[in-house]
Write a protein that holds these residues in place. Structure first.
Motif, PDB file in Angstrom:
ATOM      1  N   LEU A  31     -17.585 -87.372  50.231  1.00  0.00           N
ATOM      2  CA  LEU A  31     -18.135 -86.067  50.619  1.00  0.00           C
ATOM      3  C   LEU A  31     -17.029 -85.036  50.824  1.00  0.00           C
ATOM      4  O   LEU A  31     -17.176 -83.864  50.454  1.00  0.00           O
ATOM      5  N   LEU A  32     -15.898 -85.481  51.404  1.00  0.00           N
ATOM      6  CA  LEU A  32     -14.766 -84.561  51.548  1.00  0.00           C
ATOM      7  C   LEU A  32     -14.220 -84.160  50.182  1.00  0.00           C
ATOM      8  O   LEU A  32     -13.867 -82.994  49.959  1.00  0.00           O
ATOM      9  N   LEU A  33     -14.171 -85.131  49.279  1.00  0.00           N
ATOM     10  CA  LEU A  33     -13.710 -84.842  47.924  1.00  0.00           C
ATOM     11  C   LEU A  33     -14.620 -83.819  47.269  1.00  0.00           C
ATOM     12  O   LEU A  33     -14.163 -82.909  46.570  1.00  0.00           O
ATOM     13  N   ARG A  34     -15.915 -83.930  47.512  1.00  0.00           N
ATOM     14  CA  ARG A  34     -16.858 -82.962  46.942  1.00  0.00           C
ATOM     15  C   ARG A  34     -16.578 -81.546  47.441  1.00  0.00           C
ATOM     16  O   ARG A  34     -16.677 -80.582  46.693  1.00  0.00           O
ATOM     17  N   THR A  35     -16.219 -81.424  48.730  1.00  0.00           N
ATOM     18  CA  THR A  35     -16.007 -80.085  49.287  1.00  0.00           C
ATOM     19  C   THR A  35     -14.736 -79.436  48.755  1.00  0.00           C
ATOM     20  O   THR A  35     -14.516 -78.242  48.971  1.00  0.00           O
ATOM     21  N   TRP A  43      -9.482 -76.939  48.762  1.00  0.00           N
ATOM     22  CA  TRP A  43      -8.700 -77.830  47.909  1.00  0.00           C
ATOM     23  C   TRP A  43      -7.932 -78.924  48.651  1.00  0.00           C
ATOM     24  O   TRP A  43      -7.770 -80.027  48.095  1.00  0.00           O
ATOM     25  N   PRO A  44      -7.431 -78.739  49.900  1.00  0.00           N
ATOM     26  CA  PRO A  44      -6.736 -79.849  50.566  1.00  0.00           C
ATOM     27  C   PRO A  44      -7.623 -81.073  50.789  1.00  0.00           C
ATOM     28  O   PRO A  44      -7.129 -82.199  50.929  1.00  0.00           O
ATOM     29  N   PHE A  45      -8.933 -80.862  50.826  1.00  0.00           N
ATOM     30  CA  PHE A  45      -9.840 -81.984  51.054  1.00  0.00           C
ATOM     31  C   PHE A  45      -9.830 -82.982  49.895  1.00  0.00           C
ATOM     32  O   PHE A  45     -10.284 -84.117  50.062  1.00  0.00           O
ATOM     33  N   LEU A  50      -9.586 -88.437  48.956  1.00  0.00           N
ATOM     34  CA  LEU A  50      -9.087 -89.559  48.169  1.00  0.00           C
ATOM     35  C   LEU A  50      -8.327 -90.543  49.057  1.00  0.00           C
ATOM     36  O   LEU A  50      -8.441 -91.762  48.884  1.00  0.00           O
ATOM     37  N   ALA A  51      -7.559 -90.038  50.018  1.00  0.00           N
ATOM     38  CA  ALA A  51      -6.826 -90.923  50.931  1.00  0.00           C
ATOM     39  C   ALA A  51      -7.778 -91.824  51.706  1.00  0.00           C
ATOM     40  O   ALA A  51      -7.513 -93.032  51.879  1.00  0.00           O
ATOM     41  N   LEU A  52      -8.898 -91.290  52.177  1.00  0.00           N
ATOM     42  CA  LEU A  52      -9.871 -92.108  52.897  1.00  0.00           C
ATOM     43  C   LEU A  52     -10.455 -93.181  51.992  1.00  0.00           C
ATOM     44  O   LEU A  52     -10.653 -94.339  52.407  1.00  0.00           O
ATOM     45  N   ILE A  53     -10.744 -92.824  50.762  1.00  0.00           N
ATOM     46  CA  ILE A  53     -11.284 -93.808  49.809  1.00  0.00           C
ATOM     47  C   ILE A  53     -10.271 -94.921  49.578  1.00  0.00           C
ATOM     48  O   ILE A  53     -10.624 -96.115  49.562  1.00  0.00           O
ATOM     49  N   LEU A 159     -10.052 -84.537  39.564  1.00  0.00           N
ATOM     50  CA  LEU A 159      -9.230 -84.058  40.672  1.00  0.00           C
ATOM     51  C   LEU A 159      -8.562 -82.728  40.348  1.00  0.00           C
ATOM     52  O   LEU A 159      -8.440 -81.844  41.204  1.00  0.00           O
ATOM     53  N   ALA A 160      -8.120 -82.590  39.105  1.00  0.00           N
ATOM     54  CA  ALA A 160      -7.438 -81.354  38.701  1.00  0.00           C
ATOM     55  C   ALA A 160      -8.326 -80.137  38.910  1.00  0.00           C
ATOM     56  O   ALA A 160      -7.847 -79.065  39.322  1.00  0.00           O
TER      57      ALA A 160
END
Length: 523
Positions: A31-35, A43-45, A50-53, A159-160
């Motif tokens: 969900l953070l990646l989505r935001t 963008w920092p999310f 990804l780090a949480l995953i 990600l890009a």
């Protein structure tokens, strides 16, 4: 009793999470990646998500890693492309989410193996060097493969693309979309390694790597000239289920264009750009539509570049972009080379119709695959043409640059997605395409967001979405070839090859290590 006993505090991140906790963490990461994508495009999310995953994948088997990846992928894709349900309902959304989440799941399983095979390593070169690189390669390789297969893939949520307006965006001009995704994944993976086992030198390396990526400038491009474009946004009801009279979309874009007639800049326009389906009647088959478009082109003494559906013969249809030169008619044409599956054509129609006949029948015609070059001459300017999701295909962008394109006209129809985030997500992709190719991108939509993006990714001009309007601007032309364009698909092949080589190497090394341990125990 003292507050500090001298013992090193235990790092709880080294402890393997219970599976249920890992699934929750991975879902939050997704969900953070989505935001990090529009909107809100924080963008920092992308790094945090990804780090949480990755933390959730540590200490897992392949199958547990696959499950964790499925949860992360489901959260990411389910929330990111919810706009697909607006008119088509939940079934296409669920099907696409399931496929894309499976891709994330498979990469999650592979990453879990990397962590498992290196869990007992004492080498900082492996822990802080090889592992982050291999993990980054696996993530970027998964994006590359999912963007290619099946049915041509779906190049979204890379990600890009989350970094289109971040300090890292300029990197794409050097190493392309796959390379930028790889870089973001490596930075995130190295951060996780440091969190799990804090070491001073790896921290310095992480800081230096991050700073280097921020400081890398956009590849310098030279301006070979300028051209004045008039871009119209008709705010048309051009969606699949919109009730409208034939010719209404054409009329909307004529009106938006004629509104510029009194603008002082309109006296010397070099080209007029309308979006995908800007003419809902094929002027090659309709004298009335031809007469209307020619009148507009004649009034401004400039060719009109418009999207339309062409039907050259029988049941053959193309999603086309034509160049209508005043007094001459169509002087150039591009037919979309890669129609969107399940939207512009129905693959394996009989099979899918047996499953969901009502949905399949909505795709009443199958558009043919075009063969014409995607670079056309517009009043002496070599223009690369991108129709809707073409802009997500890096191979087509490279083809434009190789064909001599000096500018990219990205024509799109976002009316099927209402006021959702879809058009903003597509605009972010167009922004990266501008940086990657060192070309001005004119992103013209039926409803928004219509914008002119400079070669460095900055916005030169933009229209308010969901309202008729026009832009007139002098835009730069360029013949610069960036390193990303020179490298072509090499970067994509490289990340796929690196991920495979890394997995094989670590797998073999782990097997040899287990074999040696068994021999020692047997003595």
């Amino acid at each position: 009793m003292t507050l500090f006993t001298g013992t090193k505090p235990r790092n709880t991140l080294k402890t393997v999470m219970p599976l249920w906790v890992a699934l929750v963490v991975a879902t939050v990461g997704g969900l953070l990646l989505r935001t990090s994508f529009p909107a809100p495009a924080i963008w920092p999310f992308a790094f945090l998500g990804l780090a949480l995953i990755l933390l959730a994948l540590r200490g897992r088997s392949f199958w547990a890693g696959l499950l964790v990846g499925l949860f992360a992928g489901g959260a990411l894709w389910g929330s990111l492309i919810f706009w697909l349900t607006l008119y088509l309902g939940p079934i296409p959304w669920l099907a696409l989410c399931a496929l894309m989440a499976l891709w994330v799941g498979l990469s999650g399983g592979a990453i879990a193996l990397v962590y498992k095979w290196t869990a007992k390593t004492t080498s900082p070169w492996i822990e802080f060097g090889a592992v982050p690189v291999i993990v980054g390669a696996i993530w970027a390789a998964r994006e590359t493969l999912a963007a290619s297969w099946p049915y041509g893939g779906f190049s979204w949520a890379r990600l890009a693309y989350s970094q289109a307006e971040s300090p890292f965006s300029h990197v794409v001009s050097w190493i392309g979309v796959a390379g930028l995704s790889f870089a973001v994944a490596v930075v995130s993976s190295l951060a996780v390694a440091i969190l799990v086992n804090p070491r001073r030198r790896p921290m310095y390396v992480w800081g230096a790597l991050t700073l280097a990526l921020v400081l890398i400038p956009v590849f310098p491009s030279s301006v070979s000239g300028t051209t004045r474009v008039l871009v119209a946004q008709g705010n048309s009801k051009a969606g699949l289920f919109d009730a409208q009279n034939p010719g209404q979309v054409l009329s909307d874009h004529v009106s938006a264009t004629l509104a510029a007639a009194d603008d002082p800049l309109a006296t010397s326009v070099d080209m007029i750009v309308w979006p995908e389906n800007g003419s809902d009647i094929d002027p090659l088959r309709s004298e009335d539509a031809a007469r209307v478009i020619d009148a507009v082109a004649t009034k401004f003494a400039a060719p009109v570049v418009t999207g339309t559906i062409t039907n050259p013969i029988g049941e053959t249809y193309f999603n086309s972009s034509i160049v209508w030169t005043p007094g001459e008619g169509v002087t150039a044409q591009y037919d979309k080379k890669r129609p969107v599956p399940f939207a512009e054509y129905m693959p394996n129609r009989a099979f899918f119709r047996a499953l969901v006949p009502d949905l399949v029948d909505l795709v009443s015609r199958d558009y043919s695959f075009g063969t014409r070059p995607n670079v056309v001459d517009v009043n002496g300017v070599e223009a690369g043409i991108s129709i809707c999701f073409d802009i997500t295909d890096n191979a087509l962008t490279r083809e434009m640059v190789a064909g001599g394109a000096q500018i990219i006209l990205a024509q799109t129809n976002n009316a099927d997605f209402g006021t959702t985030d879809e058009n903003l997500q597509q605009l972010a992709i167009a922004r990266l395409a501008a940086i990657e190719s060192a070309r001005t991108v004119v992103n013209d939509s039926t409803v928004g967001t219509t914008a002119i993006i400079r070669a460095d990714g900055s916005t030169q001009a933009q229209l308010t979405p969901y309202a008729p309007g026009y832009l007139i601007a002098d835009v730069d032309l360029s013949e610069t070839v960036t390193p990303a364009m020179v490298a072509g698909s090499f970067i994509e092949v490289l990340v796929v090859g690196l991920s495979l080589a890394g997995l094989i190497g670590l797998g073999v090394n782990s097997r040899i290590g287990r074999g040696g341990a068994r021999k020692l125990r047997s003595r």
